[in-house]
Every structure is written in C-alpha cells, then in structure tokens.
Design an enzyme around this catalytic site. Sequence first.
Site, mmCIF file in Angstrom:
data_model
loop_
_atom_site.group_PDB
_atom_site.id
_atom_site.type_symbol
_atom_site.label_atom_id
_atom_site.label_comp_id
_atom_site.label_asym_id
_atom_site.label_seq_id
_atom_site.Cartn_x
_atom_site.Cartn_y
_atom_site.Cartn_z
ATOM 1 N N LYS A 178 0.818 -1.192 0.000
ATOM 2 C CA LYS A 178 0.000 0.000 0.000
ATOM 3 C C LYS A 178 0.865 1.259 0.000
ATOM 4 O O LYS A 178 0.418 2.337 -0.311
ATOM 5 C CB LYS A 178 -0.860 0.036 1.277
ATOM 6 C CG LYS A 178 -1.772 -1.133 1.462
ATOM 7 C CD LYS A 178 -2.439 -1.020 2.859
ATOM 8 C CE LYS A 178 -3.155 -2.279 3.196
ATOM 9 N NZ LYS A 178 -3.604 -2.273 4.616
ATOM 10 N N GLY A 179 2.131 1.097 0.378
ATOM 11 C CA GLY A 179 2.980 2.250 0.688
ATOM 12 C C GLY A 179 3.196 3.225 -0.451
ATOM 13 O O GLY A 179 3.484 4.399 -0.220
ATOM 14 N N GLU B 244 7.805 2.219 -6.152
ATOM 15 C CA GLU B 244 7.957 1.837 -4.750
ATOM 16 C C GLU B 244 8.089 3.077 -3.881
ATOM 17 O O GLU B 244 8.521 4.136 -4.343
ATOM 18 C CB GLU B 244 9.235 0.982 -4.569
ATOM 19 C CG GLU B 244 8.957 -0.493 -4.345
ATOM 20 C CD GLU B 244 8.373 -0.822 -2.970
ATOM 21 O OE1 GLU B 244 7.497 -0.100 -2.464
ATOM 22 O OE2 GLU B 244 8.789 -1.840 -2.412
ATOM 23 N N ASP B 245 7.734 2.926 -2.615
ATOM 24 C CA ASP B 245 7.896 4.033 -1.673
ATOM 25 C C ASP B 245 9.340 4.140 -1.183
ATOM 26 O O ASP B 245 9.904 5.225 -1.116
ATOM 27 C CB ASP B 245 6.931 3.873 -0.483
ATOM 28 C CG ASP B 245 6.915 2.464 0.112
ATOM 29 O OD1 ASP B 245 7.688 1.593 -0.359
ATOM 30 O OD2 ASP B 245 6.133 2.223 1.045
ATOM 31 N N ASP C 281 14.885 -0.724 0.984
ATOM 32 C CA ASP C 281 15.598 -0.981 2.226
ATOM 33 C C ASP C 281 16.633 -2.072 1.906
ATOM 34 O O ASP C 281 17.712 -1.779 1.383
ATOM 35 C CB ASP C 281 14.533 -1.419 3.244
ATOM 36 C CG ASP C 281 15.026 -1.549 4.652
ATOM 37 O OD1 ASP C 281 15.683 -0.624 5.128
ATOM 38 O OD2 ASP C 281 14.737 -2.575 5.296
ATOM 39 N N PHE D 270 13.907 4.736 10.606
ATOM 40 C CA PHE D 270 12.586 4.267 10.235
ATOM 41 C C PHE D 270 11.677 5.471 10.017
ATOM 42 O O PHE D 270 11.478 6.287 10.902
ATOM 43 C CB PHE D 270 11.999 3.336 11.299
ATOM 44 C CG PHE D 270 10.790 2.623 10.788
ATOM 45 C CD1 PHE D 270 10.920 1.529 9.945
ATOM 46 C CD2 PHE D 270 9.514 3.084 11.090
ATOM 47 C CE1 PHE D 270 9.802 0.893 9.420
ATOM 48 C CE2 PHE D 270 8.393 2.453 10.577
ATOM 49 C CZ PHE D 270 8.550 1.354 9.748
HETATM 50 P P1 IMP Z 1 13.004 -4.177 1.096
HETATM 51 O O1 IMP Z 1 12.456 -5.387 0.405
HETATM 52 O O2 IMP Z 1 13.781 -4.557 2.321
HETATM 53 O O3 IMP Z 1 13.766 -3.250 0.196
HETATM 54 O O4 IMP Z 1 11.767 -3.465 1.736
HETATM 55 C C1 IMP Z 1 11.048 -2.485 1.138
HETATM 56 C C2 IMP Z 1 9.739 -2.333 1.902
HETATM 57 O O5 IMP Z 1 9.974 -2.259 3.308
HETATM 58 C C3 IMP Z 1 9.085 -1.026 1.522
HETATM 59 O O6 IMP Z 1 8.201 -1.180 0.464
HETATM 60 C C4 IMP Z 1 8.366 -0.645 2.800
HETATM 61 O O7 IMP Z 1 7.085 -1.223 2.812
HETATM 62 C C5 IMP Z 1 9.160 -1.264 3.913
HETATM 63 N N1 IMP Z 1 10.048 -0.282 4.590
HETATM 64 C C6 IMP Z 1 11.402 -0.228 4.542
HETATM 65 N N2 IMP Z 1 11.887 0.790 5.255
HETATM 66 C C7 IMP Z 1 10.800 1.416 5.780
HETATM 67 C C8 IMP Z 1 10.649 2.580 6.620
HETATM 68 O O8 IMP Z 1 11.597 3.267 7.049
HETATM 69 N N3 IMP Z 1 9.356 2.908 6.945
HETATM 70 C C9 IMP Z 1 8.265 2.212 6.509
HETATM 71 N N4 IMP Z 1 8.375 1.129 5.711
HETATM 72 C C10 IMP Z 1 9.628 0.734 5.363
HETATM 73 MG MG MG Z 2 6.100 -0.932 0.527
#
Ligand code: IMP
Ligand code: MG
Length: 192
Positions: free
Chosen positions: A50-51, A107-108, A111, A163
């Site tokens: 949803k982000g 993507e939002d 990470d 975060f």
């Molecule tokens: P990745 O697969 O580890 O790159 O994760 C990406 C997802 O983790 C994003 O789409 C977010 O939903 C969530 N995420 C990562 N960091 C944050 C943050 O600082 N705040 C909120 N959601 C986060």
């Molecule tokens: Mg997300």
Amino acid sequence: MTYTSALTKDIKEILVSQEEIDAITTRIAAEIDRDYKDTDGRLLLLCILKGSVVFMGDLMKKVTLPVEIDFMKVSSYKDGTVSSGRINILLDLHRKDLSECNIIIIEDIIDSGRTLSYLVNYLMINGARSVKTCTLLDKPERRHEDCKDFKPDYFGRVIPDEFVVGYGLDYAEQYRALPFVGILKPEVYEKK
Ligand code: IMP
Ligand code: MG
C-alpha cells in the site's frame, strides 16, 4: 492553512517536506517522459501497495505520456520495523498483454532491496517487454548482501538508516496520510 495532524507528536523530524516531494515528483515525471517518448509498447506504472499509493497518485498526474496503471501487493514478512527477507505476492498482476508492457515499478522506499529485485525478476520471467524501477526513497546502507548492487532507475532521494513514516509509509498501518516523510520517534515502536 496550517496542517497539523494528531500524529505529528510522534514525528521526531520531518525528513522530506511537501515542497521537496513536489519537486521530486516533477523531476522524475520529466525523466520518464524523456526516456519513454520514443518507446514502442504500453507504458505501465505498477504501484506496489500500500505504501506507494500516494507517490503513485502524484507522479502519474505529472507524466504527460499516455500511461496505464496497475497494482500489486506484496508482503515482505515484516516483524515490526525489521524485514525478514521472504517475499509473498498477496495481489498479482493478471494481464494478458505483459509482452506489450514497459513496466515501471513504483515503490515508496528501498531498504534491503529484496522486494524490488524479486519483482523485477518475477515480471521479466512472466514476459514483460521491459521493467524499470522507481522509488521515492532509498536507504542504500541497508542493502542485503544478495542485492548489494541493486540500484533503482529513478529515485527521489537517499535517506539515512532511520525508520520513516508518512506520504504512504506506515508503522502498524498508521501515519500513511501524513503529507510529508518524517522520522518516527523510536519510543513509538520500542514501547510495543
Ligand atoms: P526491502 O524489500 O527490504 O527493500 O523493503 C522495502 C519495503 O519495506 C518497503 O516497500 C516498505 O514497505 C518497507 N520499509 C522499509 N523501510 C521502511 C521505513 O523506514 N518505513 C516504513 N516502511 C519501510
Ligand atoms: Mg512498501
């Protein structure tokens, strides 16, 4: 009118203001227009729920080329603020025309990089014409070993390893409606 959400008290610091977000979406939309203006096929902005919904809504209005939109929902099995690394597709794309689609995944935040790496691979395997990635925020320090070279094609800005919430990003489904991106006070998630 001054905007003051009841949730502002939980924000330690505003990291990306509304003005900065506006400048970022204008810049990225212009880059997309430039890159795809002579490209054959359909341009599909793929919002990861949803982000990314707020970012997607603003960005799509600024792209002047004809675009289509679609949605996928994935979960990365988060435990509080830490991602476990496993990806699960909760809402899939059901299109028969993927071979005509130049997809930009919206993507939002990146990470570990696992969600986007997985999705690029998944969409290519399923026959997309091309796949690029776009993220508002990037935390390159947090990249998992398996994705350490992963770089988005379009990105808003790099942020430190904090975060953050707001502008679509949540903590426990809250804070998504804040119009800016802010650092969540650690005591909000530490006390849970
Ligand atoms: P990745 O697969 O580890 O790159 O994760 C990406 C997802 O983790 C994003 O789409 C977010 O939903 C969530 N995420 C990562 N960091 C944050 C943050 O600082 N705040 C909120 N959601 C986060
Ligand atoms: Mg997300």
